[in-house]
Design an enzyme around this catalytic site. Structure first.
Site, PDB file in Angstrom:
ATOM      1  N   LYS A 247      -2.438  -7.358  -0.729  1.00  0.00           N
ATOM      2  CA  LYS A 247      -1.425  -6.871   0.213  1.00  0.00           C
ATOM      3  C   LYS A 247      -0.606  -8.020   0.805  1.00  0.00           C
ATOM      4  O   LYS A 247      -0.990  -9.187   0.721  1.00  0.00           O
ATOM      5  CB  LYS A 247      -2.129  -6.077   1.322  1.00  0.00           C
ATOM      6  CG  LYS A 247      -2.847  -4.802   0.839  1.00  0.00           C
ATOM      7  CD  LYS A 247      -3.523  -4.104   2.027  1.00  0.00           C
ATOM      8  CE  LYS A 247      -4.289  -2.863   1.616  1.00  0.00           C
ATOM      9  NZ  LYS A 247      -4.922  -2.209   2.800  1.00  0.00           N
TER      10      LYS A 247
ATOM     11  N   TYR B  33      -0.052   6.258  -0.381  1.00  0.00           N
ATOM     12  CA  TYR B  33      -0.856   6.542   0.812  1.00  0.00           C
ATOM     13  C   TYR B  33      -0.657   7.980   1.315  1.00  0.00           C
ATOM     14  O   TYR B  33      -0.919   8.262   2.495  1.00  0.00           O
ATOM     15  CB  TYR B  33      -0.524   5.534   1.919  1.00  0.00           C
ATOM     16  CG  TYR B  33      -1.196   4.188   1.742  1.00  0.00           C
ATOM     17  CD1 TYR B  33      -2.576   4.077   1.541  1.00  0.00           C
ATOM     18  CD2 TYR B  33      -0.457   3.004   1.797  1.00  0.00           C
ATOM     19  CE1 TYR B  33      -3.201   2.840   1.394  1.00  0.00           C
ATOM     20  CE2 TYR B  33      -1.076   1.756   1.646  1.00  0.00           C
ATOM     21  CZ  TYR B  33      -2.446   1.687   1.456  1.00  0.00           C
ATOM     22  OH  TYR B  33      -3.067   0.463   1.316  1.00  0.00           O
TER      23      TYR B  33
ATOM     24  N   ASN C 280      -6.021  -5.828   6.279  1.00  0.00           N
ATOM     25  CA  ASN C 280      -7.300  -6.023   5.589  1.00  0.00           C
ATOM     26  C   ASN C 280      -7.169  -6.490   4.142  1.00  0.00           C
ATOM     27  O   ASN C 280      -8.081  -6.312   3.332  1.00  0.00           O
ATOM     28  CB  ASN C 280      -8.191  -4.788   5.744  1.00  0.00           C
ATOM     29  CG  ASN C 280      -7.618  -3.560   5.068  1.00  0.00           C
ATOM     30  OD1 ASN C 280      -6.555  -3.632   4.444  1.00  0.00           O
ATOM     31  ND2 ASN C 280      -8.315  -2.442   5.162  1.00  0.00           N
TER      32      ASN C 280
ATOM     33  N   HIS D  86      -6.338  -3.710  -1.440  1.00  0.00           N
ATOM     34  CA  HIS D  86      -6.568  -2.279  -1.706  1.00  0.00           C
ATOM     35  C   HIS D  86      -7.310  -2.140  -3.026  1.00  0.00           C
ATOM     36  O   HIS D  86      -7.023  -2.872  -3.979  1.00  0.00           O
ATOM     37  CB  HIS D  86      -5.236  -1.525  -1.814  1.00  0.00           C
ATOM     38  CG  HIS D  86      -5.404  -0.132  -2.364  1.00  0.00           C
ATOM     39  ND1 HIS D  86      -5.744   0.940  -1.565  1.00  0.00           N
ATOM     40  CD2 HIS D  86      -5.361   0.349  -3.641  1.00  0.00           C
ATOM     41  CE1 HIS D  86      -5.873   2.021  -2.329  1.00  0.00           C
ATOM     42  NE2 HIS D  86      -5.647   1.698  -3.592  1.00  0.00           N
TER      43      HIS D  86
ATOM     44  N   GLU E 231      -3.345   6.263  -9.100  1.00  0.00           N
ATOM     45  CA  GLU E 231      -2.721   5.018  -8.626  1.00  0.00           C
ATOM     46  C   GLU E 231      -2.309   4.111  -9.788  1.00  0.00           C
ATOM     47  O   GLU E 231      -1.253   3.486  -9.736  1.00  0.00           O
ATOM     48  CB  GLU E 231      -3.691   4.294  -7.682  1.00  0.00           C
ATOM     49  CG  GLU E 231      -3.912   5.090  -6.392  1.00  0.00           C
ATOM     50  CD  GLU E 231      -5.030   4.553  -5.508  1.00  0.00           C
ATOM     51  OE1 GLU E 231      -5.645   3.517  -5.860  1.00  0.00           O
ATOM     52  OE2 GLU E 231      -5.285   5.172  -4.456  1.00  0.00           O
TER      53      GLU E 231
HETATM   54  P1  DAT Z   1      -9.463   1.756   2.158  1.00  0.00           P
HETATM   55  O1  DAT Z   1      -8.268   0.830   2.116  1.00  0.00           O
HETATM   56  O2  DAT Z   1     -10.745   1.000   2.413  1.00  0.00           O
HETATM   57  O3  DAT Z   1      -9.545   2.675   0.973  1.00  0.00           O
HETATM   58  P2  DAT Z   1      -8.532   4.049   3.685  1.00  0.00           P
HETATM   59  O4  DAT Z   1      -8.103   4.656   2.392  1.00  0.00           O
HETATM   60  O5  DAT Z   1      -9.371   4.878   4.607  1.00  0.00           O
HETATM   61  O6  DAT Z   1      -9.291   2.670   3.456  1.00  0.00           O
HETATM   62  O7  DAT Z   1      -7.247   3.622   4.519  1.00  0.00           O
HETATM   63  C1  DAT Z   1      -6.161   2.978   3.870  1.00  0.00           C
HETATM   64  C2  DAT Z   1      -5.686   1.842   4.726  1.00  0.00           C
HETATM   65  O8  DAT Z   1      -5.159   2.361   5.957  1.00  0.00           O
HETATM   66  C3  DAT Z   1      -6.770   0.859   5.149  1.00  0.00           C
HETATM   67  O9  DAT Z   1      -6.983  -0.149   4.183  1.00  0.00           O
HETATM   68  C4  DAT Z   1      -6.228   0.309   6.414  1.00  0.00           C
HETATM   69  C5  DAT Z   1      -5.459   1.464   7.018  1.00  0.00           C
HETATM   70  N1  DAT Z   1      -6.270   2.188   8.012  1.00  0.00           N
HETATM   71  C6  DAT Z   1      -7.262   3.081   7.758  1.00  0.00           C
HETATM   72  N2  DAT Z   1      -7.794   3.538   8.897  1.00  0.00           N
HETATM   73  C7  DAT Z   1      -7.106   2.933   9.900  1.00  0.00           C
HETATM   74  C8  DAT Z   1      -7.173   2.971  11.323  1.00  0.00           C
HETATM   75  N3  DAT Z   1      -8.060   3.734  11.961  1.00  0.00           N
HETATM   76  N4  DAT Z   1      -6.313   2.175  12.030  1.00  0.00           N
HETATM   77  C9  DAT Z   1      -5.410   1.393  11.393  1.00  0.00           C
HETATM   78  N5  DAT Z   1      -5.295   1.309  10.060  1.00  0.00           N
HETATM   79  C10 DAT Z   1      -6.128   2.057   9.326  1.00  0.00           C
HETATM   80 MG    MG Z   2      -8.388   4.265   0.394  1.00  0.00          MG
END
Ligand code: DAT
Ligand code: MG
Length: 151
Positions: free
Chosen positions: A11, A51, A114, A117, A128
Site C-alpha cells: 500500500k 473494497y 497497515n 493487503h 481481486e
Molecule cells: P484486512 O486488510 O486484514 O483484510 P479488512 O478486510 O477487515 O482487513 O479491512 C480492510 C482494510 O480496511 C484494513 O486493512 C484496514 C481498514 N480497516 C478495517 N477496519 C478498520 C477500522 N476499524 N478502522 C480503520 N480502518 C479499518
Molecule cells: Mg480484507
C-alpha cells in the site's frame, strides 16, 4: 495441495516509507512466486470495487482515500496455500494485535496505515486477481520453468 494465487497490494504508506523490497523479500523468502507485478496509483473506481464489502462503514471513505493517494505495488503471489500463507506473513489487520515477526507488527502502528493487503479467501482472491490482472500479465510458471536460464 495445488498451487493457489492471491492478490497482494503493497500500500501507499509502505511504498512511501521505502519498504517495497523488505516486504517483497518476506514473501519471496517463504517461497511464494511473484506471478505478476505492477506499480501504479489505484484509481478510485477500482478501489471502490476492491473494497466494496466495506462500503458504508465509518472508515470506508478514508480507506479509499488512502489506497488511491499515491502509487502501490500490485502483485499476484503463487504457491501452495498462497492465500493463507500470505495472510499469516502479513499479520492481523490491527498492528497492535499482529504477532511480532509479521509485516504489520514489525512495521505498523495504525490500522489505517497497515502497509499491505492480501486476499482473505479463495473467492476474494479470484475476484481481486481478476480485478487487477484481468487484462493479463500473469506468468504461467509451469511453462516459464521450461525456459529458465538457471538449471
Ligand atoms: P484486512 O486488510 O486484514 O483484510 P479488512 O478486510 O477487515 O482487513 O479491512 C480492510 C482494510 O480496511 C484494513 O486493512 C484496514 C481498514 N480497516 C478495517 N477496519 C478498520 C477500522 N476499524 N478502522 C480503520 N480502518 C479499518
Ligand atoms: Mg480484507
Amino acid at each position: 495441495m495445488a498451487a493457489e494465487r492471491t492478490l497482494v497490494i503493497i500500500k501507499p504508506d509502505a511504498v512511501q516509507r521505502g519498504l517495497i523490497g523488505e516486504i517483497t523479500a518476506r514473501f519471496e523468502r517463504r517461497g511464494l512466486k511473484i506471478a505478476a507485478m505492477r506499480f501504479e496509483t489505484v484509481s478510485r473506481e477500482t478501489a471502490e470495487q476492491h473494497y466494496g464489502e466495506h462500503q458504508g462503514k465509518p472508515f470506508y471513505e478514508g480507506l479509499v482515500d488512502y489506497i488511491t493517494a499515491s502509487p502501490s505495488v500490485l502483485m499476484v503471489l503463487e504457491g501452495p496455500d498462497a492465500i493463507a500463507i500470505t495472510r499469516t506473513t502479513m499479520g492481523a489487520t490491527k498492528p497492535a494485535e499482529a504477532t511480532p515477526g509479521t509485516i504489520r507488527a514489525d512495521f505498523g502502528l495504525e490500522i489505517g496505515r497497515n502497509l499491505v493487503h492480501g486476499s482473505d479467501s479463495a473467492e476474494s482472491a479470484a475476484r481481486e486477481v481478476g480485478l487487477f490482472f484481468g487484462e493479463g500479465g500473469i506468468v504461467d510458471y509451469e511453462r516459464a520453468i521450461d525456459t529458465w536460464v538457471l538449471e
